[in-house]
Structure formats: C-alpha cells, structure tokens
Scaffold this active site. Structure first.
Site, short mmCIF file in Angstrom:
data_model
loop_
_atom_site.label_atom_id
_atom_site.label_comp_id
_atom_site.label_asym_id
_atom_site.label_seq_id
_atom_site.Cartn_x
_atom_site.Cartn_y
_atom_site.Cartn_z
N GLY A 149 0.82 -1.21 0.00
CA GLY A 149 0.00 0.00 0.00
C GLY A 149 0.85 1.25 0.00
O GLY A 149 2.00 1.25 -0.46
N MET B 64 -12.60 -1.15 9.13
CA MET B 64 -11.25 -0.59 8.95
C MET B 64 -11.22 0.50 7.88
O MET B 64 -12.26 0.86 7.32
CB MET B 64 -10.28 -1.71 8.60
CG MET B 64 -9.90 -2.58 9.78
SD MET B 64 -8.70 -3.82 9.28
CE MET B 64 -8.09 -4.37 10.87
N ARG C 30 -32.76 -2.99 18.76
CA ARG C 30 -31.54 -2.40 19.32
C ARG C 30 -30.86 -1.46 18.34
O ARG C 30 -31.15 -1.49 17.14
CB ARG C 30 -30.53 -3.51 19.64
CG ARG C 30 -30.86 -4.30 20.88
CD ARG C 30 -29.93 -5.49 21.00
NE ARG C 30 -30.03 -6.09 22.32
CZ ARG C 30 -29.61 -7.29 22.63
NH1 ARG C 30 -29.05 -8.06 21.70
NH2 ARG C 30 -29.74 -7.76 23.85
N THR D 8 4.44 1.02 1.51
CA THR D 8 5.33 0.24 0.62
C THR D 8 5.71 1.05 -0.61
O THR D 8 6.86 1.00 -1.07
CB THR D 8 4.63 -1.08 0.21
OG1 THR D 8 4.36 -1.82 1.39
CG2 THR D 8 5.48 -1.92 -0.72
N ASP E 59 -7.97 -0.71 2.22
CA ASP E 59 -8.45 0.66 2.47
C ASP E 59 -8.82 1.41 1.18
O ASP E 59 -9.53 2.40 1.23
CB ASP E 59 -7.38 1.48 3.21
CG ASP E 59 -6.93 0.82 4.51
OD1 ASP E 59 -7.72 0.04 5.06
OD2 ASP E 59 -5.80 1.08 4.94
#
Ligand code: F6P
Length: 366
Positions: A119, A186, A179, A122, A144
C-alpha cells in the site's frame, strides 16, 4: 542502475496483508517463469526480511493452487521501513537508516529487478529505493482503497463483501431485539469500506473520517428510528471517523510501524454514548481483521492476476519506477512518485455520498 535484460526478479509483499496477495504472486511468477524464463526470488516478511536478508527462490510448486488463498506465501510486515528501521539500541528501540543493507542484499542476490506489492507505505519506500538505483515495479494493495493513482486496489472488494455480509447479519438481530447496532470497520484515514459496505448493507447512519459528525445528529436519528417500523438502527463507523469537536480515537502508537498510528475504539465510544444519551439498548461489533482474512473474491483474484502479469511485462520492458494501476476498465501504470503524491479519500460531496443521502442515509452532519 543500467537497464539490461533481466534474469532474476525479486518479489515481496509489504505492510498489512490483504486477500489477493497470493494471486498477484502467482500472476507474476507464472509468466515470469513460463514466458520469460526468469528466476523468482521471494523476499520473506516484507522489507523487514529484506533488511535481515531473508529470501528463497520460488518454485512452480510454491505457486500451485494459491490463487484463492488468503494471506501471503512470502509473509509480510508493517514494521520494516528500511529508511526508518527499528533496532535494539543502548537506550531501547532506536530508529536507523538500514537502506544500505537492502541495497547490499539486492546486489548480493543478483537481483535485476524487484516487484513490491503493498500500500501507501510500501510505495513510499519503493520510491526511495528507486532513487537509490533499484529497478522497482509496484503493485497497489490495500483493503483501504486509499491510493489515488488507481481506481481500485485489490483486497478492497473482499473486505467490502465481508463488511456488507456482517451488516446484513446485524439487521436481523437488531430488528429482533429493537436495538442500535454499531459496527466499526477498517480503512485508516479513508472511509471507503464504511461508505460502500454501509450503503450496500443499508446502514441508517454512516460515519466517515472525511465528514466529522455531530453527536446531536446521530442521537436524533437513532431516537427517531426507535419509534417507528421495527425500531432499530444500524450505525456503520469507519475506524478513522471522529466527532466534529473531538480527536480521532486510536488504540496505540508504535514507532516500529511504518504508520505508527493503530486505529480502533471509535465504535465503542459511539456505542457507549448512544446508550448513555438515549437509553436505547446498544451493541458494538468491531469487525477487525476478519476483513483481511480468508479467500479473495472473484473480482480481487482477477484484478490481482491482471496486476501481477502487467508488473512482469513492465519489468521485462525495463519500465521501472512505475506502479500498475486500474483506470476505468484498463490496467496500466503510473510513476510511483506520482502514485504516492496524494491519498484517495472519499470526496465529501461525491456521487456515492449523494446516492447514499438520496436513499435516506445519515452521515451525522445534519
Ligand atoms: O491498511 C490496512 C489496515 O487493515 C487498516 O485498515 C488498519 O487500520 C490497519 O491495517 C490494521 O493494522 P494491523 O494489522 O497492524 O493491526
């Protein structure tokens, strides 16, 4: 370094793993061995292994049947930036420049070129090593999806599918118990996983790093939903999301990591506050590394294979200092230095945000 016909091609996977790494390795190694007669040198455990001199030659057996396997047969690490290398010193951990050790191994192993699969971190390291004379081709990886020079990194589609399935599953239990269900996904500084999984899974509220949220807006929406229909809410939160008047919530900082910040905790923070302020029964799920584990989707297998074969093509042509990328439907390449100049964040008023708003999703900003 002077370009010549390459014979020995190094390959490494750097940073956090993601589904599709093995498909890239196979996509590189098959044509490299079969069409160009190259020897593939696998560097183990990312740049950390490069500094420490860990490598093995990759055989046909190594790459047989790995297209659908998660993880990486080479191992990886997010702690081995050679230009910012943590070593045990007299006063604990000291950060040193170990790039000369990488260069030494590169030459010592007789490498003519190197394919780095990783990513943002790197690609920054790859750019600096290119400047030192190494012949590098990059392949963009990360769940991501935050690299600007490519429309999609491989791994994102798999993470998105897993997050969407998780939200689907939360709907039924949320509805049964009336609820509020909070799910943290992430993505670091980018909200792509939260945005697209939230949209695909029909989340009622999506909170992103790119759109700081207001507490009163979140509370208003969950209270309103608790009085109608099945009286439940799904809140999908990116780990890097934050309230407008607060700092981002992090788990820890670790100087050994390429990116020292480890995100995590915003889900619990939001869940607790919803429960305290509204009295509604609230549960929080942190999806975590389930998003990175296991088998890649068909889309990621295909993209990873296309990236791998393109990377070899560039290496054989001597087109170094470049990263393969997807633009529209086509795999092409860009200069690594251009690829790292900008992070790809969710545009605040982009088409996907407007789509989500059109179907009634709240971003906690109204
Ligand atoms: O960059 C990929 C990623 O999964 C991020 O989404 C997340 O913040 C980070 O890596 C987690 O890193 P680690 O595996 O070191 O906890």
């Amino acid at each position: 370094m002077v370009n010549k016909k390459i014979k020995r091609l190094g390959i490494l996977t750097g940073g956090g793993d993601c589904p599709g790494l093995n498909a890239v390795i196979r996509g590189v190694a098959k044509p490299a061995m079969n069409d160009y007669g190259l020897t593939i040198v696998g560097i183990e455990d990312g740049f950390e292994g490069f500094v420490e001199g860990k490598m093995r030659e990759i055989s046909r057996d190594d790459i047989a049947g790995i297209i659908g396997e998660g993880g990486t047969i080479l191992g990886t690490s997010n702690k081995g930036d050679p230009f910012h290398y943590p070593t045990e010193g007299m006063n604990g951990i000291e950060i040193v420049d170990a790039s000369a050790r990488v260069l030494k191994h590169y030459k010592g192993w007789g490498l003519d070129a190197l394919i780095t699969i990783g990513g943002d971190g790197t690609m920054h390291i790859s750019n600096k090593l290119s400047d030192l004379g190494m012949n590098i081709v990059g392949v963009p990886k990360t769940i991501d999806n935050d690299l600007d020079a490519t429309d999609q990194t491989f791994g994102f589609d798999t993470a998105l599918s897993i997050a969407t399935e998780a939200i689907d599953r939360l709907h039924t239990t949320a509805s049964a118990h009336h609820r509020v269900m909070v799910i943290e996904v992430m993505g670091r500084y980018a909200g792509w996983i939260a945005l697209e999984a939230g949209l695909a899974g029909g989340a009622d509220i999506i909170l992103l790093p790119e759109i700081p949220f207001k507490w009163e807006s979140v509370m208003r929406r969950v209270i309103e939903r608790s009085t109608r229909g099945n009286r439940y809410s799904i809140v999908c939160i990116a780990e890097g999301a934050k309230a407008a008047d607060e700092e981002v919530v992090i788990k820890e900082t670790d100087v050994k990591r390429t990116d020292p910040i480890r995100f995590g905790g915003i889900g619990e923070h939001v869940g607790r506050r919803i429960s305290q302020e509204t009295g509604l029964e609230t549960r929080t799920t942190i999806l975590g590394h389930l998003q990175r584990g296991g088998s890649p989707t068909a889309f990621d297998r295909v993209l990873a294979t296309r990236y791998g074969t393109k990377a070899v093509e560039l290496a054989v042509k001597g087109e170094f200092g470049r990263m393969v990328s997807l633009r529209g439907l086509h795999v092409n390449s860009v200069a690594i230095k251009d690829a790292i100049s900008k992070q790809r964040l969710v545009p605040e008023d982009g088409e996907i945000i407007r789509t989500a708003r059109a179907v009634g999703t709240s971003f906690g900003d109204d």
